[in-house]
Design an enzyme around this catalytic site. Structure first.
Site, PDB file in Angstrom:
ATOM      1  N   LYS A   1       0.829  -1.191   0.000  1.00  0.00           N
ATOM      2  CA  LYS A   1       0.000   0.000   0.000  1.00  0.00           C
ATOM      3  C   LYS A   1       0.873   1.254   0.000  1.00  0.00           C
ATOM      4  CE  LYS A   1      -3.865  -1.867   2.755  1.00  0.00           C
ATOM      5  NZ  LYS A   1      -4.989  -1.632   1.837  1.00  0.00           N
TER       6      LYS A   1
ATOM      7  N   ARG B   1     -10.542 -11.414   1.912  1.00  0.00           N
ATOM      8  CA  ARG B   1     -11.422 -12.456   1.375  1.00  0.00           C
ATOM      9  C   ARG B   1     -10.725 -13.811   1.358  1.00  0.00           C
ATOM     10  NH1 ARG B   1     -11.848  -9.041  -4.067  1.00  0.00           N
ATOM     11  NH2 ARG B   1     -11.457  -7.486  -2.449  1.00  0.00           N
TER      12      ARG B   1
END
Length: 457
Positions: free
Chosen positions: A237, A311
């Site tokens: 990130k 996920r």
């Protein structure tokens, strides 16, 4: 506690709660000196406003407090930190605020994350008559405050092990059974996806599990995403994107908050709580873009981006929850930025296979001022998460419909007949409002509690 349940309020300062209409009706009946004072203060009964009215002796005589409506969960939240120290009670002259809303709003109005920075002064204290509704309000505030504390705690002091300790404490408080599967034991017990995401961190990944309730009651499984810090992995990130990633375990915090309420209020359900707790770190053994990861269900996930890790860990937890054939699975996760782009910080995205359930939950959330918004599990988009070398890829072909793609990904790990709610939430207040300071937040747990009470009580 800044709310005390007492029958005597003899020495407490009265608070007269009004909205604009109630104040307009009451004002002409007040002593002329009080009317003039309130007019000088500019008090009109506007929400989250108040006016201190002196008594004949020059000391504080009474407080006029403006509220939105009597059943609002944050009706009194502007007062505890703003009023002078001391004890207060709700006067019969004002609007009758239900004890649950009074207790909850006052406690949350006094909330401050003070683990590192002490409070500048004690909050004011509200005296309420003892009763079941006031106790429920305090239970709600306690669970919400605990949820906020977990999210607000920096990753240095809230890694997978510390999150497990917090879950163990909740279990101990309510007589639930606690267990965890840690590190390489995840591979031995067939949780390879959780292990793959968390293996690069110096703090071992784990699956946390709580079980509570009677076998004669219907089983409800809560699954909370527990990514205690998310660097993005090898798909690192930006600095700005990483700044608040201590909150990436917000789903786990909310699941624990909801679980605490279910157990404290003794709902007639058998409860299972599952938290895949990991840190998504960068190291030589980090999972990589292009890797194919086997899951507990046997499906193979192609890793399109290591920053779509939530996920991946949830896939194993949802598959495990489904093996127990619960009446309902609810997963809560700070899963996608796309949900925030679509709905903003205050509206969690709800995905469910049943349109009527979606409408019911949206209506209930609006009624309780704990909102969420129904989004579609749009089956035609499944082709966007198809993989040429695995069963499924953890990223869509484009940035379009990112929240839907993530929900469709999770749906692969829930049997077709299984009743399931997926909630993609922010778990964070990005702007301060009365009783809701900037920082970690409990979202949808009051609505989900009410839904479970209606469904199973």
């Amino acid at each position: 506690m800044t709310v005390q349940l007492k029958t005597s309020v003899a020495r407490a300062t009265p608070i007269i709660a009004v909205d604009r209409a109630a104040f307009k009706a009451l004002a002409p009946k007040l002593p002329k000196a009080t009317q003039n004072w309130l007019a000088t203060c500019g008090f009109s009964g506007a929400p989250d406003s108040f006016a201190l009215v002196p008594g004949a002796d020059g000391k504080l005589g009474q407080v006029f407090a403006g509220i939105g409506h009597v059943a609002h969960p944050f009706a009194l939240a502007a007062l505890p930190k703003a009023l002078p120290e001391g004890q207060y009670h709700l006067s019969d002259e004002g609007l009758a605020i239900p004890a649950e809303q009074a207790a909850m709003s006052w406690e949350l109005g006094a909330y401050q994350f003070d683990l590192y920075k002490p409070r500048s002064r004690p909050a004011a204290v509200l005296l309420l008559a003892p009763g079941a509704e006031a106790e429920r309000g305090l239970a709600l505030a306690t669970a919400i405050s605990a949820t906020r504390d977990l999210v607000n705690t920096p990753a240095e002091h809230m890694g997978p092990e510390e999150l497990a300790q917090a879950a163990a404490l909740v279990a101990k408080q309510h007589g639930a059974k606690f267990k965890q599967i840690v590190g390489d034991a995840l591979l031995k017990q067939n949780f390879p996806a959780i292990h793959a995401v968390g293996r690069a961190a110096t703090r071992a990944p784990r699956l946390i599990e709580l079980n509570w309730g009677s076998a004669k009651h219907p089983l409800v499984s809560l699954v909370g995403k527990g990514v205690c810090f998310d660097t993005g992995g090898l798909d690192l990130k930006s600095a700005e994107g990483m700044r608040q990633m201590k909150k990436d375990m917000g789903g786990a915090a909310n699941a624990l908050g909801l679980a605490a309420l279910i157990m404290a209020l003794k709902l007639p359900v058998r409860l299972q709580v599952l938290i895949p707790a990991v840190e998504n770190a960068v190291a030589g053994n980090a999972y990589r873009p292009g890797d194919v990861i086997k899951t507990r269900k046997g499906l193979h996930i192609e890793i399109g981006n290591t920053d779509a890790e939530g996920r991946v860990v949830l896939s194993d937890a949802l598959a495990y929850a489904s093996e127990h054939k619960p009446e309902l699975i609810i997963d809560l996760a700070t899963l996608t930025g796309a949900a925030r782009v679509a709905l903003g910080a205050q509206l969690p995205a709800l995905f469910t296979k049943h349109m009527d359930t979606g409408r019911e939950l949206v209506d209930l959330g609006l009624k309780l001022d704990d909102p969420l918004w129904h989004m579609p599990l749009w089956a035609p988009y499944q082709e966007g998460i198809a993989s040429s070398i695995g069963d499924i890829v953890n990223t869509g072909r484009s940035a379009l419909a990112g929240a839907i793609n993530a929900a469709l990904f999770l749906e692969y790990f829930v049997p077709e007949q299984q009743d399931w709610l997926h909630i993609d939430l922010f778990a964070w207040n990005d702007q301060a409002r009365a009783g809701r300071p900037v920082g970690g937040e409990a979202q949808t747990i009051r609505t989900l509690l009410a839904y479970l009470e209606e469904r199973f009580a």
